[in-house]
Every structure is written in structure tokens, then in C-alpha cells.
Design a protein around this motif. Structure first.
Motif, PDB file in Angstrom:
ATOM      1  N   GLU A  11       0.806  -1.221   0.000  1.00 16.59           N
ATOM      2  CA  GLU A  11       0.000   0.000   0.000  1.00 16.59           C
ATOM      3  C   GLU A  11       0.838   1.268   0.000  1.00 16.59           C
ATOM      4  OE1 GLU A  11      -2.660  -0.197   3.253  1.00 16.59           O
ATOM      5  OE2 GLU A  11      -3.853  -1.855   2.431  1.00 16.59           O
ATOM      6  N   ASP A  12       2.019   1.236   0.606  1.00 14.43           N
ATOM      7  CA  ASP A  12       2.825   2.460   0.709  1.00 14.43           C
ATOM      8  C   ASP A  12       3.825   2.576  -0.443  1.00 14.43           C
ATOM      9  OD1 ASP A  12       4.243   0.277   1.573  1.00 14.43           O
ATOM     10  OD2 ASP A  12       5.402   1.402   3.060  1.00 14.43           O
ATOM     11  N   ILE A  13       3.315   2.455  -1.676  1.00 19.27           N
ATOM     12  CA  ILE A  13       4.175   2.479  -2.866  1.00 19.27           C
ATOM     13  C   ILE A  13       4.521   3.921  -3.217  1.00 19.27           C
ATOM     14  CG2 ILE A  13       4.288   1.941  -5.320  1.00 19.27           C
ATOM     15  CD1 ILE A  13       2.513  -0.469  -4.796  1.00 19.27           C
ATOM     16  N   LEU A  14       5.816   4.154  -3.431  1.00 17.80           N
ATOM     17  CA  LEU A  14       6.277   5.498  -3.799  1.00 17.80           C
ATOM     18  C   LEU A  14       6.385   5.659  -5.315  1.00 17.80           C
ATOM     19  CD1 LEU A  14       9.121   5.991  -1.146  1.00 17.80           C
ATOM     20  CD2 LEU A  14       6.811   6.951  -1.111  1.00 17.80           C
ATOM     21  N   LEU A  15       7.122   4.761  -5.965  1.00 16.93           N
ATOM     22  CA  LEU A  15       7.330   4.806  -7.408  1.00 16.93           C
ATOM     23  C   LEU A  15       7.078   3.433  -7.996  1.00 16.93           C
ATOM     24  CD1 LEU A  15      10.650   6.879  -7.559  1.00 16.93           C
ATOM     25  CD2 LEU A  15       8.339   7.729  -7.941  1.00 16.93           C
ATOM     26  N   SER A  16       6.615   3.415  -9.247  1.00 15.94           N
ATOM     27  CA  SER A  16       6.275   2.143  -9.890  1.00 15.94           C
ATOM     28  C   SER A  16       6.757   2.099 -11.324  1.00 15.94           C
ATOM     29  CB  SER A  16       4.757   1.924  -9.885  1.00 15.94           C
ATOM     30  OG  SER A  16       4.287   1.603  -8.601  1.00 15.94           O
ATOM     31  N   ALA A  17       7.003   0.878 -11.804  1.00 17.74           N
ATOM     32  CA  ALA A  17       7.278   0.610 -13.216  1.00 17.74           C
ATOM     33  C   ALA A  17       6.688  -0.756 -13.543  1.00 17.74           C
ATOM     34  CB  ALA A  17       8.771   0.636 -13.511  1.00 17.74           C
ATOM     35  N   PHE A  18       6.143  -0.890 -14.745  1.00 18.92           N
ATOM     36  CA  PHE A  18       5.494  -2.122 -15.155  1.00 18.92           C
ATOM     37  C   PHE A  18       6.122  -2.625 -16.460  1.00 18.92           C
ATOM     38  CE2 PHE A  18       2.493   0.001 -12.477  1.00 18.92           C
ATOM     39  CZ  PHE A  18       1.802  -1.010 -11.818  1.00 18.92           C
ATOM     40  N   CYS A  19       6.121  -3.945 -16.634  1.00 22.83           N
ATOM     41  CA  CYS A  19       6.601  -4.536 -17.877  1.00 22.83           C
ATOM     42  C   CYS A  19       5.792  -5.795 -18.166  1.00 22.83           C
ATOM     43  CB  CYS A  19       8.094  -4.841 -17.817  1.00 22.83           C
ATOM     44  SG  CYS A  19       8.632  -5.720 -16.346  1.00 22.83           S
ATOM     45  N   LEU A  20       5.678  -6.113 -19.452  1.00 22.50           N
ATOM     46  CA  LEU A  20       4.866  -7.231 -19.913  1.00 22.50           C
ATOM     47  C   LEU A  20       5.746  -8.245 -20.615  1.00 22.50           C
ATOM     48  CD1 LEU A  20       2.047  -8.520 -20.594  1.00 22.50           C
ATOM     49  CD2 LEU A  20       2.118  -7.157 -22.709  1.00 22.50           C
ATOM     50  N   GLY A  21       5.510  -9.525 -20.318  1.00 21.76           N
ATOM     51  CA  GLY A  21       6.254 -10.600 -20.966  1.00 21.76           C
ATOM     52  C   GLY A  21       5.337 -11.765 -21.294  1.00 21.76           C
ATOM     53  N   TYR A  22       5.865 -12.706 -22.072  1.00 24.67           N
ATOM     54  CA  TYR A  22       5.095 -13.875 -22.510  1.00 24.67           C
ATOM     55  C   TYR A  22       5.966 -15.107 -22.395  1.00 24.67           C
ATOM     56  CZ  TYR A  22       2.600 -17.032 -25.728  1.00 24.67           C
ATOM     57  OH  TYR A  22       1.934 -18.093 -26.283  1.00 24.67           O
ATOM     58  N   HIS A  23       5.388 -16.175 -21.822  1.00 25.47           N
ATOM     59  CA  HIS A  23       6.140 -17.426 -21.716  1.00 25.47           C
ATOM     60  C   HIS A  23       5.655 -18.382 -22.796  1.00 25.47           C
ATOM     61  CE1 HIS A  23       8.025 -21.026 -20.059  1.00 25.47           C
ATOM     62  NE2 HIS A  23       8.792 -20.198 -19.372  1.00 25.47           N
ATOM     63  N   PRO A  24       6.556 -18.836 -23.691  1.00 27.45           N
ATOM     64  CA  PRO A  24       6.122 -19.646 -24.837  1.00 27.45           C
ATOM     65  C   PRO A  24       5.626 -21.034 -24.471  1.00 27.45           C
ATOM     66  CG  PRO A  24       8.532 -19.511 -24.744  1.00 27.45           C
ATOM     67  CD  PRO A  24       8.008 -18.575 -23.703  1.00 27.45           C
ATOM     68  N   ILE A  25       6.024 -21.566 -23.313  1.00 27.17           N
ATOM     69  CA  ILE A  25       5.578 -22.913 -22.928  1.00 27.17           C
ATOM     70  C   ILE A  25       4.172 -22.867 -22.332  1.00 27.17           C
ATOM     71  CG2 ILE A  25       6.089 -24.967 -21.575  1.00 27.17           C
ATOM     72  CD1 ILE A  25       8.096 -24.352 -23.814  1.00 27.17           C
ATOM     73  N   SER A  26       3.967 -21.996 -21.354  1.00 26.35           N
ATOM     74  CA  SER A  26       2.655 -21.893 -20.719  1.00 26.35           C
ATOM     75  C   SER A  26       1.671 -21.077 -21.545  1.00 26.35           C
ATOM     76  CB  SER A  26       2.792 -21.252 -19.333  1.00 26.35           C
ATOM     77  OG  SER A  26       3.274 -19.917 -19.445  1.00 26.35           O
ATOM     78  N   ARG A  27       2.184 -20.317 -22.540  1.00 25.21           N
ATOM     79  CA  ARG A  27       1.365 -19.427 -23.367  1.00 25.21           C
ATOM     80  C   ARG A  27       0.606 -18.420 -22.512  1.00 25.21           C
ATOM     81  NH1 ARG A  27      -1.304 -23.242 -28.164  1.00 25.21           N
ATOM     82  NH2 ARG A  27       0.681 -23.834 -29.144  1.00 25.21           N
TER      83      ARG A  27
END
Length: 372
Positions: free
Chosen positions: A149-165
Motif C-alpha cells: 500500500e505504501d508504494i512510492l514509485l512504480s514501473a510495469f513490464c509485460l512478458g510472454y512465456h512460450p511454454i505456458s502461453r
């Protein structure tokens, strides 16, 4: 006027006479922007091109194309806005197409693209965090029930796993109480899961933008807090474990410089721009084989002269970023430009393909129909 209906009837007759598998194969090679228009022609075509099986098949075919068709650019305006554009790199001169413009969002950020998708987020998470497809212009909001809850700064990234799809979003953040934190969300799910960062919490700081690899691993360049040395962190999207990846050992590893990660030809590359030799750049490729990783030195490039009106400090603060290798040339973002360097003669010849009035970040992307 009377020929148009006949033409449409011939098109419908031809498509209906083709075997379904062959017709799907043909459509899979068509760019996403053209398929979006075809969806409006016939209900059958709409049904086929919105089917998840076809969307995955279309993505696989587009990734096999020898020439990348789009470069995504993100401009942060000096006042209070941001703009996202797609550049068509097939036809010359390159044509920029504005995808979205945001006013009154000076701290808006985007992630590296994955299968044509990006994360849109605010570093203080004031608006919703969402996935966005620039080709279809559709977005998907992510759950906001974060583990801290006490988050100051954030960054997000997206990835894909080819086995689990499975597509997964990793949230990197800093809190007042515990410092560095990470959590992961499977796209389509509703719960964020904590990632064990005990190896990094008291050791590293200032993690840069995450880069996904085709093998299903996310990489970050981080700064070691005690010694101010660069290090690479990675999370396997299958077991969701954070580990440290050693940097390549070079003769200049004790010299100061700017390092960054990029993806070229589907693999992670490390780019080093040395302060002592500001006109040169070294590029290493990371070869992944299970748990083993090996750095291979690929290029030692001489950079072109700075454009008029640009000071050397700008290149030191925002060093060139390689984006694409194509037909013996390497495309870079350099000093508010996109520049092709000739690899055969170490960049002594170059071609400026895009100039901008402000700074921007750029990514090579594939146009896809992926949505949630």
C-alpha cells in the motif's frame, strides 16, 4: 457503379471456394491494420480474425516476416503531455502515424512492447494501469489490488512465456518501509503475487526499464547500492524467481560508462557507451540455454558526428539505443533522430531517417491482433 457489386461477389465467391486452412494461411500474412478493415467487410471474416486460434497463428506469421514493419515512438512533451506514434518502415520516406495523444499526463510511461502490446502507467499510479495495443487501439485495465500500500514509485513490464502461453505483467516498485519490491500478475487473472526480492532488497537500487526475451524471461539493468556498479536481474516468467545475471567481463569493465539493455533479433543485448571513448559503442548478445547464460561480443561501433545544435552531454545522458539489425545496417535512436548505421564500415556512413524536435524513446514492434 454497377461493377462494384460484381467485384464484391467475386471476392466472396473466391474466398468461399478456398479451403478454410488455406484461406486462414493467406490472411495470417496480412498486416493487422489491413485485417481490421477486412473485419468490416464480411461477418465470416470478422469471426475468423477474432478467433483466438487465428490471432495466435497470425502473430506467429508476422514474427517470421524478414522485414519489421513498425517502429513505436513515445514522445514526452515538455509541458504536460505525451504522444504515441507508429512509423511504417517499409515505404520510404518513413511515415509517422499518431496513435494516441494524452494531455495533462506529464508522468505517463510505457513499457517495452511484447507481441504488439505495451503497458501504460503513471509512475505514481494515479490513473489505472492498462495494457494497450497500438494497432487495434484497444486497452485492458489491470487489477489495482496490489500487494503493498505504501508504494512510492512504480514501473510495469509485460512478458510472454512460450511454454505456458501466458502473458504476465511484472510490477517493480519502491515502498517507504521495505525499499524494492516486485509482484507479478497473470493477464486475465485477478490477483498479484509477490516475488521474492531478498537477494536484491538491500543490495540494488534504481532498476531500469524491463526487457522481455523470446524465451520467457524478463531482464532489468540495476545499480548495486554499495559499489555503484551495474548488474543485471532477471525473472523467469514460469517459476517467477528473481536471480542475478553477471555482466560480460571486458577490458573496460572498470571504466565508467552508460549501459542499457535492448532486444535485437529476438535476443537480449547489452549496450555499453564509454565516457572515455564517447564516440564508440560496444554491443554484447546474451545467449540463453536453460539456466546457462553466455555473453558474446558482436559489435564495436564508431558513432556518427553529433547533429548541429546538439551538445556532447546530451549523448552522454541519452546514449544511442540500437533497435533493429536489417540488411547489414543497424537502426539506432540517437540525439532525437532515428539513424541507420552501416555495419560493414563501422558506422562511418549513416542515414538519418527520422528527426524530432523533442526527445523520445523507440521500440521495434510487430503489429498484432492480440487483445484480452
Amino acid at each position: 457503379m454497377s461493377e462494384a457489386p460484381a467485384s464484391n461477389n467475386n471476392m466472396e465467391k473466391t474466398s468461399s471456394e478456398l479451403p478454410p486452412d488455406l484461406f486462414m494461411e493467406i490472411l495470417s500474412w496480412i498486416p493487422a491494420s489491413a485485417l481490421l478493415k477486412l473485419r468490416c467487410v464480411r461477418k465470416h471474416w470478422y469471426s475468423m480474425t477474432t478467433d483466438p486460434v487465428f490471432i495466435r497463428f497470425h502473430l506467429q506469421r508476422q514474427q517470421l516476416l524478414p522485414q519489421v514493419t513498425s517502429v513505436l515512438t513515445f514522445h514526452k512533451r515538455l509541458n504536460d503531455g505525451a504522444a504515441l506514434s507508429l512509423l511504417d518502415v517499409v515505404d520510404a520516406p518513413w511515415a509517422a502515424k499518431h496513435v494516441a495523444v494524452w494531455d495533462n499526463h506529464p508522468l505517463l510511461n510505457i513499457s517495452s512492447p511484447c507481441h504488439g502490446l505495451i503497458c501504460l502507467y503513471h509512475i505514481y499510479m494515479e490513473p489505472d494501469v492498462c495494457l494497450y495495443n497500438p494497432a487495434t487501439r484497444k486497452s485492458f485495465s489491470l487489477p489495482q489490488n496490489f500487494t503493498s500500500e505504501d508504494i512510492l514509485l512504480s514501473a510495469f513490464c509485460l512478458g510472454y512465456h512460450p511454454i505456458s502461453r501466458q502473458y504476465k505483467v511484472i510490477h517493480v516498485f519502491y515502498t517507504r518501509s521495505n525499499g524494492l519490491g516486485m509482484e507479478v500478475l497473470t493477464v486475465g487473472g485477478s490477483t498479484w503475487r509477490k516475488v521474492d526480492v531478498s537477494c536484491a532488497r538491500t543490495t540494488f537500487t534504481s532498476i531500469k526499464m524491463g526487457r522481455p526475451s523470446a524465451t520467457g524471461t524478463m531482464y532489468w539493468l540495476a545499480l548495486r547500492q554499495e559499489t555503484l556498479e551495474d548488474i543485471i536481474l532477471s525473472v523467469d516468467l514460469d517459476d517467477e524467481r528473481l536471480i542475478e545475471v553477471p555482466l560480460p567481463q571486458t577490458e573496460r569493465h572498470h571504466e565508467g560508462g552508460h549501459k542499457s539493455l535492448t532486444e535485437l533479433e529476438g535476443t537480449i543485448h547489452l549496450v555499453s557507451h564509454w565516457f572515455a571513448k564517447a564516440n564508440w559503442m560496444d554491443i554484447w548478445m546474451l545467449r540463453e540455454s536453460g539456466a546457462h547464460r553466455l555473453w558474446i561480443h558482436r559489435f564495436h561501433l564508431r558513432l556518427c558526428a553529433l547533429p548541429r545544435g546538439v551538445r556532447p552531454m546530451e549523448r552522454e545522458l541519452r546514449p544511442p539505443m540500437p533497435l533493429l539489425i536489417n540488411q547489414g545496417k543497424i537502426l539506432m535512436r540517437d540525439c532525437r533522430r532515428l539513424v541507420y548505421f552501416d555495419l560493414a564500415i563501422e558506422g562511418l556512413q549513416h542515414e538519418v531517417v527520422i528527426r524530432a524536435y523533442d526527445d523520445f524513446i523507440a521500440f521495434v514492434t510487430v503489429e498484432s491482433l492480440v487483445s484480452f
